[in-house]
Write an enzyme that holds these catalytic residues in place. Structure first.
Site, PDB file in Angstrom:
ATOM      1  N   ASP A  35       0.683  -1.021  -0.267  1.00  0.00           N
ATOM      2  CA  ASP A  35       0.136  -0.634  -0.054  1.00  0.00           C
ATOM      3  C   ASP A  35       0.314   1.270   0.016  1.00  0.00           C
ATOM      4  OD1 ASP A  35      -3.271   1.085   0.746  1.00  0.00           O
ATOM      5  OD2 ASP A  35      -1.567   2.061   1.747  1.00  0.00           O
ATOM      6  N   GLU A  37       1.060   5.572   0.091  1.00  0.00           N
ATOM      7  CA  GLU A  37       0.283   7.305   0.229  1.00  0.00           C
ATOM      8  C   GLU A  37       0.480   8.076  -0.433  1.00  0.00           C
ATOM      9  OE1 GLU A  37      -2.283   7.407   1.883  1.00  0.00           O
ATOM     10  OE2 GLU A  37      -1.881   5.193   3.151  1.00  0.00           O
ATOM     11  N   HIS A 177      -5.496   5.021   6.395  1.00  0.00           N
ATOM     12  CA  HIS A 177      -4.930   5.496   5.114  1.00  0.00           C
ATOM     13  C   HIS A 177      -3.105   5.646   5.715  1.00  0.00           C
ATOM     14  CE1 HIS A 177      -7.678   7.094   2.628  1.00  0.00           C
ATOM     15  NE2 HIS A 177      -8.713   6.921   4.147  1.00  0.00           N
ATOM     16  N   ASP A 182      -2.537  -0.253   6.852  1.00  0.00           N
ATOM     17  CA  ASP A 182      -3.454  -0.662   5.039  1.00  0.00           C
ATOM     18  C   ASP A 182      -3.509  -1.855   4.392  1.00  0.00           C
ATOM     19  OD1 ASP A 182      -4.508   1.711   6.021  1.00  0.00           O
ATOM     20  OD2 ASP A 182      -4.533   2.694   3.823  1.00  0.00           O
TER      21      ASP A 182
END
Length: 594
Positions: A35, A37, A177, A182
């Site tokens: 994952d 960001e 998030h 995540d």
């Protein structure tokens, strides 16, 4: 002896081939669940990675984890900081992507990559690998969002977002998030999906990647319903035994599209149910694909078919109205009146309209009471006045000249220049994000996004609505010219110039036979907003030639459209994270305060 040896070798080869055809068992594979960001939704558009999190698992056992912040070498916008919870100070000492990417690729070597909405995360990683001149490994990829849409029903969850799936499968980590959290939640979702799919006979990677809902034999037997339809653009209507319209759709090729409902290419559960009820399919040929799209919208609004989820109730909209009275105010209304007031909208959701209204009230302290005030009112001040959020004309705290100046600024923000609202809310968000009060900042972010989208939409729609007539043409793939006549934002005529025909004569005839259209009051087009938006997309597409424009088709240079890219970035990157088989826009989720 040589013959026996060859026989045994061939037998072993056949056994090995049969084993390979069975596929690779999921329990024997190593998965790297990743994952990211980021600072926005598009790596190609300049967005950067701010955090990478990954978990390596095999046979249900965690083999290792990878987590690091990444210095993007660019400012993280306050709007994005509210979404991710990652601020500039947090990444200032973090390693750059040039160091992080090779370390991650080493961690993920030999694994099957897994991500929730894999095109987003894998797309970013591949972009920066290419930017660094680094070859991208031949990873096989599993997208848990795609799998979930094939397995999860509405009884399980309202949608297939990661947060919803984590609740369905009782994930040990709550998505928040942040990349590693995540990724951990996605591991639990992956295992939960595998368990369900195992009950459906899916045990190998190959079966996992090709799994889809099965089309019933009864569904396939109805493929003859498509045989009478032409290979041309148009609208199709599925009807039941009582001739009630079940579903309306559009296609550039009516027969091919309708036939897909009776084959393995159409796997949506609700469509299988609809086909089971259908006894007839009616086709309406259209001159152009745009005409087909517009006819589809009008027919859906007329028949309101039970299996269409969108566009059924275009009349259920809201507007924000800036009233014309001695002490103007903002009001939420259901329709536009011919009263020379200023309107913003339409909004298909009352909740979004209220967010936009709050953004305006946050910036401009106009009165929020619904009373009609006299020119010289003499009432007691309300709580909002005591809080400094209203100029309080009711008790004489402000003179009409000062109040009128604020109203002019408000009107200018609605119609031409939204900067005052944007700057005020961005400043408030930045302050809250710096204090890590992300939930409060998220409320203002949602309000600002609602305002920007609403004003940009209104400015674009009203620009075309003001024009009594626009005639435009574009050369289609077959070399012929498609021509459309648009009046006050409504499609009035459509046609394709036949080969060898005088173009000017054809356009003149098309114009003469076009529908007469009366303008609607205020900024509202003489059609639904959705129809006018479809027309605008066509008018703004490559290759368009304007044949004639009656009126001025212009949008303010300083308008809201220039602010859309930032506010749409994250939403656009996650468009595939939608409830099941429908592509809906997702409301940004709030991050809890840490």
């Amino acid at each position: 002896m040589a013959h026996d040896s060859a026989t045994r070798s061939a037998s072993r080869w056949e056994e090995q081939r049969s084993f390979d055809q069975l596929g690779r068992p999921l329990r024997d594979l190593t998965f790297c669940v990743v994952d990211l960001e980021t600072t926005g939704g598009s790596a190609a558009g300049g967005s950067r990675i701010t955090e990478v999190g990954a978990v390596k698992v095999r046979g249900g056992e965690v083999l290792g984890e990878f987590q690091t912040l990444v210095n993007p070498h660019t400012e993280i916008p306050a709007f994005i900081a509210v979404l991710t919870g990652i601020t500039n100070s947090m990444v200032s000492d973090a390693p750059p992507i040039e160091s992080v990417l090779p370390a991650f690729l080493e961690f993920a070597e030999g694994c099957v990559l897994v991500a929730h909405n894999a095109p987003f995360d894998v797309g970013f990683l591949r972009h920066f690998a290419e930017q660094q001149g680094r070859p991208w490994p031949t990873f096989e990829v599993v997208d848990t969002a795609v799998l979930a849409r094939r397995v999860i029903t509405r009884d399980d969850a309202p949608n297939c977002k990661l947060s919803s799936l984590a609740r369905v499968f009782n994930a040990s980590t709550t998505p928040n998030h942040r990349a590693l959290s995540d990724a951990r939640a996605t591991v639990d979702v992956l295992h939960g999906l595998m368990e369900r799919l195992g009950g459906l006979g899916v045990h190998t990677l190959e079966e996992l990647q090709t799994f889809s809902a099965k089309v019933s034999a009864a569904q396939r037997r109805k493929r003859h319903l498509a045989e009478k339809l032409p290979h041309s653009p148009g609208v199709y209507l599925f009807r039941d035994d009582a001739a009630r319209v079940l579903y309306i759709g559009t296609s550039r090729d009516l027969r091919t599209r309708v036939r897909s409902y009776f084959t393995a290419s159409e796997t949506r559960t609700r469509m299988g149910e609809m086909v089971g009820l259908a006894s007839e399919v009616t086709g309406i040929e259209c001159a152009t694909p745009l005409e087909a799209e517009v006819r589809e919208l009008r027919l859906i609004a007329e028949h309101k078919p039970r299996y269409n989820r969108r566009s059924r109730f275009p009349e259920k909209v809201h507007f924000i109205k800036l009233t014309r009275e001695p002490w103007p105010r903002l009001s939420l209304v259901r329709r536009v009146a011919d009263d020379e007031a200023d309107y913003l909208g339409p909004f298909s959701s009352k909740k979004v309209a209220e967010k936009c209204l709050s953004a305006l009230h946050d910036t401009f302290p106009v009165r929020q009471c619904s009373d009609r005030l006299a020119r010289r009112p003499s009432k007691a001040a309300c709580v909002l006045a005591e809080m400094g959020r209203c100029l309080s004309p009711c008790d004489g705290s402000v003179d009409d000249t000062t109040y009128a100046a604020v109203v002019r600024q408000l009107r200018d923000s609605l119609l031409r220049r939204p900067d005052e609202v944007v700057d005020a809310i961005n400043e408030r968000m930045a302050s809250l994000a710096a204090d890590e009060r992300f939930e409060e900042a998220g409320v203002h972010r949602d309000r600002l996004a609602a305002f920007i989208r609403a004003t940009a939409r209104t400015q674009r729609l009203s620009a075309l609505t003001r024009c009594p007539e626009v005639i435009a043409a574009r050369r289609e793939d077959d070399g012929r010219w498609a021509v459309h006549v648009v009046r006050h934002g409504r499609l009035a005529a459509a046609g394709v110039i036949p080969s060898g025909t005088d173009a000017h004569a054809f356009v003149d005839a098309l114009r003469l036979g076009a529908e007469s259209v009366r303008p609607a009051p205020g900024p509202v087009p003489a059609a639904t907003a959705e129809e006018t938006e479809r027309i605008l997309r066509w008018l703004e597409s490559p290759g368009i030639r304007l044949v004639d424009v009656d009126g001025e088709w212009t949008c303010p240079i300083t308008g809201s459209t220039r602010h859309l890219a930032l506010h749409d970035a994250v939403t656009q990157s996650r468009l595939s994270l939608v409830p099941f088989d429908e592509r809906r826009s997702l409301a940004p989720t709030h991050r809890p305060a840490r």
